[in-house]
Write a protein that holds these residues in place. Sequence first.
Motif, short mmCIF file in Angstrom:
data_model
loop_
_atom_site.label_atom_id
_atom_site.label_comp_id
_atom_site.label_asym_id
_atom_site.label_seq_id
_atom_site.Cartn_x
_atom_site.Cartn_y
_atom_site.Cartn_z
N LEU A 101 0.83 -1.22 0.00
CA LEU A 101 0.00 0.00 0.00
C LEU A 101 0.86 1.26 0.00
O LEU A 101 0.59 2.22 -0.74
CB LEU A 101 -0.88 0.04 1.24
CG LEU A 101 -2.21 -0.66 1.23
CD1 LEU A 101 -2.83 -0.64 2.63
CD2 LEU A 101 -3.16 -0.02 0.24
N LYS A 131 1.59 1.03 -4.21
CA LYS A 131 0.38 1.76 -4.59
C LYS A 131 0.57 3.27 -4.45
O LYS A 131 -0.29 4.04 -4.84
CB LYS A 131 -0.82 1.28 -3.76
CG LYS A 131 -1.23 -0.14 -4.13
CD LYS A 131 -2.61 -0.46 -3.67
CE LYS A 131 -3.56 0.08 -4.68
NZ LYS A 131 -4.85 -0.49 -4.76
N LEU A 159 -6.72 5.59 -3.32
CA LEU A 159 -7.03 4.32 -2.67
C LEU A 159 -8.48 3.87 -2.83
O LEU A 159 -8.80 2.73 -2.55
CB LEU A 159 -6.68 4.38 -1.18
CG LEU A 159 -5.22 4.63 -0.83
CD1 LEU A 159 -5.03 4.66 0.68
CD2 LEU A 159 -4.32 3.58 -1.46
N LEU A 214 -10.71 0.86 3.78
CA LEU A 214 -10.70 0.26 2.46
C LEU A 214 -11.70 -0.89 2.36
O LEU A 214 -11.71 -1.61 1.37
CB LEU A 214 -9.30 -0.20 2.08
CG LEU A 214 -8.22 0.88 2.09
CD1 LEU A 214 -6.91 0.34 1.56
CD2 LEU A 214 -8.65 2.11 1.29
#
Length: 188
Positions: free
Chosen positions: A19, A23, A76, A104
């Motif tokens: 993450l 990401k 996200l 999330l």
Amino acid sequence: MDHPFIITNKQIKAEADHLLYEKGLYNLLRKYGEPHISGSYDLNLMTWRDLDIYLQVTEENENDFFLLGADINLSLQPIKMHFRNELIAKTPGLPLGLYWGVYLGNERTGAWKIDIWYMRSVECKRLLEYCAVLKEKVTPEAAVDIMNIKSQCWSDPQYRKSYTSSDIYQAVLERGIRTFEDFRKSYQ
């Protein structure tokens, strides 16, 4: 051979690294301040997908804080986000700053929850020093005891209402609590 809790910590940290670095969350945060990955990630005590980040800034700027929220949303695509203004509320036990809670998915079923505290250097330093002191106290045995207790309480509805991970750390490191049952008794 590693204890199963140690393996779980490594697996969840690898997901957190994905993450943060693959990401792009870490670089996104760097646009707004200096990010410090803290909490159970830094302490190597991860038992569920909860990431604590302190974003150190020279001065809080609400416009930048909400632009950060918009960027997080675009990057996200969380199912929900909420904010707190602890510069006004000043809730005992919480940092002095602005907060984004980023979900999330359903955290109680294993989805990521990311806590981002946007704060001045003095407050950030205070919290990082507290984490460093904890880190020095965590022996391998205490780490297993902490993760054992945390693994049993993360889905407890009283978690974050009656007690937090910090309470678990203190119970194990300062009072010698070793089991979830003894921890619960100490908070009833």
